[in-house]
Design an enzyme around this catalytic site. Structure first.
Site, short mmCIF file in Angstrom:
data_model
loop_
_atom_site.label_atom_id
_atom_site.label_comp_id
_atom_site.label_asym_id
_atom_site.label_seq_id
_atom_site.Cartn_x
_atom_site.Cartn_y
_atom_site.Cartn_z
N CYS A 78 1.50 4.44 4.72
CA CYS A 78 0.93 3.73 3.58
C CYS A 78 0.61 4.77 2.52
O CYS A 78 -0.23 5.64 2.76
CB CYS A 78 -0.33 2.97 3.97
SG CYS A 78 -1.16 2.17 2.55
N THR A 80 -0.73 4.43 -0.65
CA THR A 80 -2.00 4.27 -1.34
C THR A 80 -3.16 4.82 -0.53
O THR A 80 -4.09 5.45 -1.06
CB THR A 80 -2.25 2.79 -1.66
OG1 THR A 80 -1.15 2.27 -2.43
CG2 THR A 80 -3.53 2.60 -2.46
N THR A 119 1.73 1.23 -6.08
CA THR A 119 0.50 0.62 -6.57
C THR A 119 -0.14 1.56 -7.60
O THR A 119 0.23 2.74 -7.68
CB THR A 119 -0.49 0.41 -5.42
OG1 THR A 119 -0.90 1.70 -4.92
CG2 THR A 119 0.14 -0.39 -4.28
N LYS A 156 4.07 -8.84 1.95
CA LYS A 156 3.00 -8.88 2.96
C LYS A 156 2.81 -10.30 3.49
O LYS A 156 2.36 -10.49 4.64
CB LYS A 156 1.70 -8.36 2.36
CG LYS A 156 1.72 -6.84 2.08
CD LYS A 156 0.41 -6.40 1.44
CE LYS A 156 0.43 -4.91 1.11
NZ LYS A 156 0.44 -4.06 2.30
N CYS A 187 5.87 2.90 -2.07
CA CYS A 187 5.09 1.90 -1.35
C CYS A 187 5.96 1.50 -0.17
O CYS A 187 7.17 1.31 -0.34
CB CYS A 187 4.80 0.70 -2.25
SG CYS A 187 3.77 -0.57 -1.49
#
Length: 219
Positions: A78, A80, A119, A156, A187
């Site tokens: 991930c 972020t 993001t 998601k 991402c």
């Protein structure tokens, strides 16, 4: 061979895809040649955007538990959440920095203006990492960033259909049109929708970079 600990669940589909990449990239002739992986696929990690402090605490706790379970190297698919790399490293284990490794790989292709599909938090991380490599980030416009986030949340929710794929292709094309000489899938939902053939510039997939780095670190 070292045991890999994975801080996952952000999101679950991206983590499962990452684990498949680790398996596929491992040069193995049989079961015993593969890397032992201990994965905490935890979709209940607090929101990295709206609850950063709580997210950091949870990730730190996950890192400690993975170490106690036998992990010797940590990775987290991930981007972020790499804002909390310091909290994860506090567990005392080597932590593979996905953002730094991806920025290095993208810059190694020769591009100096690199578009990032990420993001807002991921963009900030990549801006610093690319600058350290002598490269410049190309960002989505505000409207396209909002569209990108809608696509990510659609993934998601389980939507990886043709409309989603077309939207991600359009967003990558917008970065190329803005002068990007390369594109980073920053991402881990991006590669679930976008392939290198979909982009008119070299595409660096952060999940692929991280998986390869894990194989190298553990073997």
């Amino acid at each position: 061979m070292k045991t890999l600990g994975v801080l996952g669940g952000m999101g679950p589909a991206a983590t499962v895809a990452f684990l498949a990449r680790v398996q596929a990239l491992t040069p193995a002739r049989g079961d015993e040649d593969h890397i032992r992986v201990i994965a905490d696929i935890n979709p209940q990690v607090p929101n990295r955007h709206s609850q950063p402090e709580a997210a950091g605490r949870t990730l730190a706790e996950m890192a400690v538990r993975l170490g106690a379970a036998g992990a010797e190297v940590l990775a987290m698919p991930c981007n972020t959440a790499h804002a909390h790399a310091g909290a994860i490293r506090a567990a005392g284990l080597p932590f593979i920095d996905m953002v730094a490794e991806t920025a290095k790989a993208a810059a190694a292709c020769g591009a100096r203006r690199i578009g990032v599909l990420a993001t807002p938090g991921g963009e900030a991380l990549y801006a610093r990492a690319l600058a350290a490599e002598g490269a410049e980030i190309v960002r989505l416009s505000e409207a396209d960033r909002a569209r990108f986030m809608a696509v990510v949340f659609g993934v998601k929710a389980g939507d990886t259909g043709p409309a989603q794929r077309a939207a991600m292709r359009d967003l990558a094309a917008a970065l190329v049109a803005a002068g990007a000489e390369g594109i980073i899938g920053g991402c881990t939902e991006v590669p679930l929708l976008l392939d290198a053939a979909d982009v008119a510039a070299p595409l660096t997939d952060s999940a692929e970079v991280l998986a390869q780095a894990c194989v190298v670190a553990c073997l």
